[in-house]
Write a protein that holds these residues in place. Structure first.
Motif, PDB file in Angstrom:
ATOM      1  N   LEU A  98       0.850  -1.186   0.000  1.00  0.00           N
ATOM      2  CA  LEU A  98       0.000   0.000   0.000  1.00  0.00           C
ATOM      3  C   LEU A  98       0.888   1.239   0.000  1.00  0.00           C
ATOM      4  N   GLU A  99       0.608   2.119  -0.933  1.00  0.00           N
ATOM      5  CA  GLU A  99       1.432   3.309  -1.061  1.00  0.00           C
ATOM      6  C   GLU A  99       0.519   4.534  -0.982  1.00  0.00           C
ATOM      7  N   LEU A 100       0.704   5.329   0.064  1.00  0.00           N
ATOM      8  CA  LEU A 100      -0.139   6.511   0.238  1.00  0.00           C
ATOM      9  C   LEU A 100       0.520   7.694  -0.446  1.00  0.00           C
ATOM     10  N   ILE A 101      -0.126   8.212  -1.485  1.00  0.00           N
ATOM     11  CA  ILE A 101       0.442   9.378  -2.150  1.00  0.00           C
ATOM     12  C   ILE A 101      -0.577  10.491  -2.208  1.00  0.00           C
ATOM     13  N   GLU A 102      -0.084  11.677  -2.455  1.00  0.00           N
ATOM     14  CA  GLU A 102      -0.967  12.834  -2.376  1.00  0.00           C
ATOM     15  C   GLU A 102      -1.694  12.996  -3.708  1.00  0.00           C
ATOM     16  N   ALA A 103      -2.871  13.638  -3.643  1.00  0.00           N
ATOM     17  CA  ALA A 103      -3.857  13.555  -4.725  1.00  0.00           C
ATOM     18  C   ALA A 103      -3.317  13.873  -6.125  1.00  0.00           C
ATOM     19  N   ALA A 104      -2.543  14.941  -6.227  1.00  0.00           N
ATOM     20  CA  ALA A 104      -2.089  15.364  -7.556  1.00  0.00           C
ATOM     21  C   ALA A 104      -1.258  14.268  -8.225  1.00  0.00           C
ATOM     22  N   ASN A 105      -0.397  13.679  -7.423  1.00  0.00           N
ATOM     23  CA  ASN A 105       0.481  12.640  -7.932  1.00  0.00           C
ATOM     24  C   ASN A 105      -0.307  11.369  -8.253  1.00  0.00           C
ATOM     25  N   TRP A 106      -1.292  11.102  -7.416  1.00  0.00           N
ATOM     26  CA  TRP A 106      -2.155   9.937  -7.616  1.00  0.00           C
ATOM     27  C   TRP A 106      -2.866  10.036  -8.965  1.00  0.00           C
ATOM     28  N   ALA A 118       2.578  33.054  -5.003  1.00  0.00           N
ATOM     29  CA  ALA A 118       2.154  34.316  -4.389  1.00  0.00           C
ATOM     30  C   ALA A 118       2.107  34.170  -2.875  1.00  0.00           C
ATOM     31  N   GLY A 119       1.581  33.027  -2.415  1.00  0.00           N
ATOM     32  CA  GLY A 119       1.472  32.793  -0.974  1.00  0.00           C
ATOM     33  C   GLY A 119       2.835  32.743  -0.315  1.00  0.00           C
ATOM     34  N   ILE A 120       3.763  32.031  -0.957  1.00  0.00           N
ATOM     35  CA  ILE A 120       5.107  31.920  -0.386  1.00  0.00           C
ATOM     36  C   ILE A 120       5.780  33.295  -0.348  1.00  0.00           C
ATOM     37  N   LEU A 159     -11.748  29.727   8.189  1.00  0.00           N
ATOM     38  CA  LEU A 159     -11.376  31.109   7.915  1.00  0.00           C
ATOM     39  C   LEU A 159     -10.719  31.162   6.539  1.00  0.00           C
ATOM     40  N   PRO A 160     -11.168  32.065   5.687  1.00  0.00           N
ATOM     41  CA  PRO A 160     -10.651  32.101   4.313  1.00  0.00           C
ATOM     42  C   PRO A 160      -9.302  32.800   4.227  1.00  0.00           C
ATOM     43  N   GLY A 161      -8.309  32.287   4.928  1.00  0.00           N
ATOM     44  CA  GLY A 161      -7.017  32.959   4.998  1.00  0.00           C
ATOM     45  C   GLY A 161      -5.958  32.394   4.072  1.00  0.00           C
ATOM     46  N   ALA A 162      -4.759  32.962   4.215  1.00  0.00           N
ATOM     47  CA  ALA A 162      -3.660  32.580   3.330  1.00  0.00           C
ATOM     48  C   ALA A 162      -3.194  31.151   3.583  1.00  0.00           C
ATOM     49  N   GLY A 163      -3.323  30.678   4.817  1.00  0.00           N
ATOM     50  CA  GLY A 163      -2.887  29.317   5.132  1.00  0.00           C
ATOM     51  C   GLY A 163      -3.694  28.301   4.350  1.00  0.00           C
ATOM     52  N   GLN A 164      -5.015  28.428   4.415  1.00  0.00           N
ATOM     53  CA  GLN A 164      -5.888  27.523   3.654  1.00  0.00           C
ATOM     54  C   GLN A 164      -5.643  27.679   2.168  1.00  0.00           C
ATOM     55  N   MET A 165      -5.457  28.926   1.775  1.00  0.00           N
ATOM     56  CA  MET A 165      -5.229  29.201   0.356  1.00  0.00           C
ATOM     57  C   MET A 165      -4.012  28.428  -0.152  1.00  0.00           C
ATOM     58  N   ILE A 166      -2.913  28.512   0.610  1.00  0.00           N
ATOM     59  CA  ILE A 166      -1.686  27.854   0.153  1.00  0.00           C
ATOM     60  C   ILE A 166      -1.859  26.331   0.155  1.00  0.00           C
ATOM     61  N   THR A 167      -2.485  25.805   1.210  1.00  0.00           N
ATOM     62  CA  THR A 167      -2.669  24.347   1.278  1.00  0.00           C
ATOM     63  C   THR A 167      -3.463  23.841   0.079  1.00  0.00           C
ATOM     64  N   ASN A 168      -4.600  24.467  -0.169  1.00  0.00           N
ATOM     65  CA  ASN A 168      -5.419  24.039  -1.312  1.00  0.00           C
ATOM     66  C   ASN A 168      -4.657  24.183  -2.611  1.00  0.00           C
ATOM     67  N   ALA A 169      -3.926  25.280  -2.719  1.00  0.00           N
ATOM     68  CA  ALA A 169      -3.205  25.539  -3.962  1.00  0.00           C
ATOM     69  C   ALA A 169      -2.117  24.491  -4.178  1.00  0.00           C
ATOM     70  N   VAL A 170      -1.447  24.087  -3.097  1.00  0.00           N
ATOM     71  CA  VAL A 170      -0.404  23.063  -3.238  1.00  0.00           C
ATOM     72  C   VAL A 170      -1.045  21.766  -3.716  1.00  0.00           C
ATOM     73  N   LEU A 171      -2.174  21.404  -3.094  1.00  0.00           N
ATOM     74  CA  LEU A 171      -2.830  20.149  -3.467  1.00  0.00           C
ATOM     75  C   LEU A 171      -3.297  20.184  -4.913  1.00  0.00           C
ATOM     76  N   ASN A 172      -3.697  21.355  -5.400  1.00  0.00           N
ATOM     77  CA  ASN A 172      -4.177  21.460  -6.774  1.00  0.00           C
ATOM     78  C   ASN A 172      -3.091  21.882  -7.745  1.00  0.00           C
ATOM     79  N   ARG A 173      -1.867  22.001  -7.247  1.00  0.00           N
ATOM     80  CA  ARG A 173      -0.744  22.442  -8.082  1.00  0.00           C
ATOM     81  C   ARG A 173      -1.047  23.774  -8.778  1.00  0.00           C
ATOM     82  N   GLU A 174      -1.680  24.674  -8.046  1.00  0.00           N
ATOM     83  CA  GLU A 174      -1.921  26.021  -8.558  1.00  0.00           C
ATOM     84  C   GLU A 174      -0.642  26.820  -8.347  1.00  0.00           C
ATOM     85  N   TYR A 175       0.289  26.653  -9.276  1.00  0.00           N
ATOM     86  CA  TYR A 175       1.625  27.240  -9.102  1.00  0.00           C
ATOM     87  C   TYR A 175       1.565  28.725  -8.757  1.00  0.00           C
TER      88      TYR A 175
END
Lengths: 537, 316
Positions: A415-423, B285-287, B264-280
């Motif tokens: 089982l390999e847990l990877i983050e969504a984008a990579n998945w 901008a957040g960094i 809270l619609p802040g920069a922390g949430q913004m960056i996390t979501n953006a990282v997960l969605n690869r919104e470069y």
């Protein structure tokens, strides 16, 4: 091609629907009453809107452009701002397609549909919703720039003719059984009508400035924070909407949303993770809506490379998975066992006898071991099973349940847990042995089978190929007779389940949560949150 | 003095340049493709190519970086891939003020509660008061903010219904409403910081209180509160201010979790979501925003030393 009287079929469908309206049950009954109440209002009377509904939107919303979204979570908002030529309705028994912006929908022959539009319907920007607007919207999907991801749904649409300012005739190159779903269903809305003036004005920013004909007008969207809607007092359905304002509050943490519901700061949730279901049902302030919807979950096997290029090994896996156990451990009872992809809401096509008839895939360890003994590789097999935290309502629980079941037939799953984008990237490029996944909100066997498993299809992640399967699906697409379509789809399903590029697992329940004082919600098992008839007590 | 400030500004810009290069490169190296995510289940090779070209992601990385930098310094931060939202508005006008508010309130709370508790501990050294505040500080450090936030929500938001559990009200529009909405999130975020301030204040003050000038002040007959607060605390401000500057990063890190729990619609949430969605664009901008903030606060700390300690003022 068989001769079918489509007008008769349509007439029967509509008659059946009207007949059944008097014997509505349960929750649908109260919703029906609310709608009927609306119809009884004197013509021209303005609805009195009141109340502000706050909805926790738990899943990502990409855009409010119906022709470009890829997310059901976006459709939940879009459907309150826009209308389509057709809409999905549900009476507690069956899902149907009814005219929405259209007053009448006629089948002239098996390739020609004529829609007569309602008179006097205006977009929120004051421009008329007429035949021109319908044509512009359909063309935007079919051949607009940039290309809509839903363009394929209108690929068979040959001509769009404006017969008079309120009548359009659509002619298809072949009979198209999938038509109602193509217009209304799946993760986009090809048949949703948008204001051509707004499209012209906003261009690619339409998704941030949607203008439709729906019961609510778009007000604002603050990124990652909230989407505000207000009542459209000129809405064409008399007496609707009932609410004055709706706010979709974007919340990433479901347990916070539940707390906010209990504290009375939120009135609804667009989703409910299974681990929170007991809390919601135990609390008198909240009500859970939901049922098994048109979906299926599965464990995919990569047929393009060893070891799962071996059909016997795949069959062994399909038979080794104990679905009962997964239903308990991964879904906490919020799902039913699946034997094949076609799901219960596709009432005309679901096989109610499937559990007993022997069709489809079943758990049988003895058989699994027999298949395993026939596999080319008799040694210990190690495979990679990729998981993602965000892939569906069960997280990684399916993978954790499946791994020990595979161990019983000598397959070691890492089982390999990877983050969504990579998945997503690895899934799309075929760099995996196994993963589990959910296809959701399907309303027709065509969209539940063909795009997912056709040879070379973009969604055919296991890379399975079967000319016979493709052929059966293509035939079924252009046959309108239900009986005959069903036969073709069963045959296609049987091939799919036997060759087992996937081990099918479950049909899952999809939930919405509403506060106890929210009334008149009409549940539709296509993951919709239509607020037309909703009011606050 | 001008040379001193010019040097500091140059240093700051150089640090920010390094940050931008590092983050840009790391993002490109991370596996995953923003377009595949944006297209979701509607993915096709053709749509993929179209979007790649449209977003300029098919060009060489160096070229992408130079283009980005040139646009960025001119205030054109681009639009996000999926939402097509203007990143400058989203990141700088909408998200950043939320995080700043949260950070300021949390910091204020940490200082308002942390310093007096630390003083109490130091003055009543080795008594029950001291032990009590030590226990409080340890708990604060040990409690993960995510968990603490949920506990606070259930106790004070749901059970006793005293405070709102979600949402942001801008204090510059409605000060008391803003304060009211900030109570639980600010407290959640401040505990770690508060605990640190308590321990730091205590340790430094205990030492300071044994200094000859304290003994001298007492000998002059000055009242006890004046000895402690004026002569004592004044002399421990240096380490306190230093640590606040250095730990700002931790505070911003904690803001991510706090913002998620309290919606809270802040920069922390913004960056996390953006990282997960690869919104470069958004991540970048957040960094840059947080890095600039961090650097500026530390610059301010540097510049504050001479004010806090006359001995560090440039001699004339």
């Amino acid at each position: 091609m068989t001769e079918v009287d489509h007008r008769k079929i349509l007439a029967e469908r509509l008659a059946a629907k009207l007949g059944r309206r008097t014997v509505l049950k349960g929750m649908a009954a109260s919703a029906g009453m609310a709608a009927a109440g609306g119809l009884l209002m004197p013509k021209g009377a303005r609805a009195q809107q009141s109340g502000h509904l706050r909805v926790a939107a738990l899943n990502h919303i990409d855009t409010l452009d119906p022709h470009f979204t890829g997310f059901l979570s976006a459709i939940q908002v879009i459907n309150n701002i826009h209308n389509g030529l057709l809409k999905i309705t549900y009476d507690g028994e069956a899902v149907r397609f009814e005219p929405d912006l259209a007053e009448t929908w006629d089948l002239i022959d098996d390739k020609t549909h004529v829609f007569k539009l309602r008179e006097g319907v205006m977009f929120h920007d004051g421009t008329p919703c007429d035949a021109e607007a319908v044509k512009a919207s359909l063309l935007r999907v079919k051949e607009g720039e940039p290309t809509s991801p839903h363009a394929w749904k209108l690929e068979l649409l040959d001509t769009i003719e404006i017969l008079d300012p309120l009548t359009v005739r659509l002619t298809f190159s072949t009979p198209y059984a999938f038509f109602p779903v193509a217009m209304t269903g799946s993760t986009g809305r090809a048949g949703t009508i948008v204001s051509p003036a707004a499209v012209e004005k906003y261009g690619t920013d339409y998704g941030r400035n949607p203008v439709g004909t729906g019961p609510f007008k778009f007000v604002s969207w603050r990124e990652n924070d909230r989407i505000e809607l207000e009542a459209n007092p000129d809405y064409f359905e008399e007496g609707l909407p009932k609410l004055e304002r709706v706010t979709f509050v974007i919340m990433n943490e479901p347990s916070s949303a539940v707390a906010a519901m209990f504290a009375g700061q939120i009135d609804a949730m667009t989703d409910c993770p299974y681990q929170l279901v007991p809390q919601i049902t135990a609390n008198p302030r909240t009500e859970l809506y939901g049922d098994v919807e048109g979906n299926y979950t599965y464990v995919a096997m990569n047929t393009r490379r060893a070891p799962f290029d071996d059909i016997n090994l795949r069959r062994a896996v399909a038979a080794a998975i104990d679905r009962e156990t997964l239903l308990k451990q991964a879904y906490f009872g919020n799902a039913i066992q699946a034997y094949s992809p076609i799901s219960p809401p596709m009432t005309d096509f679901y096989d109610p006898e499937i559990a007993a008839s022997g069709r489809g895939q079943h758990f049988d360890l003895t058989k699994a071991k027999e298949w395993r003994a026939k596999a080319a590789n008799q040694g210990e097999i190690t495979v990679n099973y990729m998981m993602s935290e965000t892939s569906g309502p069960t997280g990684t629980r399916i993978a954790q349940g499946v791994a020990p079941m595979l161990a019983q037939i000598g397959i070691k799953a890492n089982l390999e847990l990877i983050e969504a984008a990579n998945w997503v990237k690895r899934r799309n490029s075929g760099d995996f042995d196994m993963f589990d996944f959910l296809w959701s909100a399907d309303l027709d066997p065509d969209e539940t089978l063909y795009p997912e498993f056709k040879t070379g299809g973009a969604w055919n992640f296991p890379g399975w190929e079967s000319a016979k399967f493709d052929d059966l699906c293509k035939q079924a697409q252009v046959i309108l007779d239900v009986e005959e379509r069903r036969k073709l789809y069963y045959e296609a399903e049987d091939i799919l389940m036997d060759e087992a590029p996937i081990a099918i697992v479950a049909h899952i329940k999809v939930y919405k949560v509403l506060a106890a004082n929210v009334e008149g919600f009409q549940y539709v098992p296509a993951d919709l949150l239509n607020l037309h008839t909703v009011s606050l007590a | 003095m001008f040379r001193f400030i010019a040097g500091k500004v140059f240093q700051t810009l150089f640090v920010l340049f390094l940050v931008s290069v590092a983050s840009f490169t790391l993002l490109k190296l991370a596996p995953g493709d923003p377009i595949e995510i944006a297209l979701g289940n509607e993915y096709s090779e053709e749509a993929h190519q179209d979007m790649l070209a449209e977003l300029g992601l098919d060009r060489p990385v160096v070229e992408q970086y130079v283009t980005w930098l040139a646009d960025f310094v001119r205030g054109d931060w681009g639009t996000s891939y999926t939402a097509r939202a203007d990143i400058f508005t989203y990141a700088f006008v909408e998200a950043l003020p939320v995080t700043l508010t949260l950070a300021v309130f949390a910091l204020g709370l940490a200082i308002l509660i942390g310093v007096p508790l630390g003083v109490l501990s130091a003055v009543k050294k080795d008594t029950l008061w001291d032990a009590g505040s030590a226990a409080f500080a340890l708990t604060g450090t040990a409690f993960p903010s995510f968990f603490l936030g949920i506990v606070l929500i259930w106790v004070f938001g749901v059970k006793f219904a005293m405070f709102p559990v979600m949402g942001f009200v801008a204090p510059w529009e409605d000060f008391w409403g803003g304060l009211y909405h900030m109570v639980l999130p600010a407290f959640t975020l401040s505990t770690y910081f508060m605990a640190m301030i308590v321990r730091l204040t205590r340790a430094n003050l205990v030492e300071a209180l044994e200094s000859p000038y304290i003994a001298a002040a007492r000998a002059r007959g000055e009242p006890g509160w004046r000895v402690v607060w004026v002569h004592g605390v004044r002399n421990i401000l240096m380490p306190l201010v230093t640590i606040i500057g250095l730990q700002l990063g931790v505070l911003l890190q904690g803001a991510v979790l706090t913002e998620t729990v309290f919606s809270l619609p802040g920069a922390g949430q913004m960056i996390t979501n953006a990282v997960l969605n690869r919104e470069y664009g958004i991540v970048q901008a957040g960094i840059m925003m947080t890095a600039t903030l961090f650097v500026l606060v530390n610059l301010a700390v540097d510049l504050a030393y001479p004010i806090l300690d006359p001995r560090l003022r440039p001699s004339r």
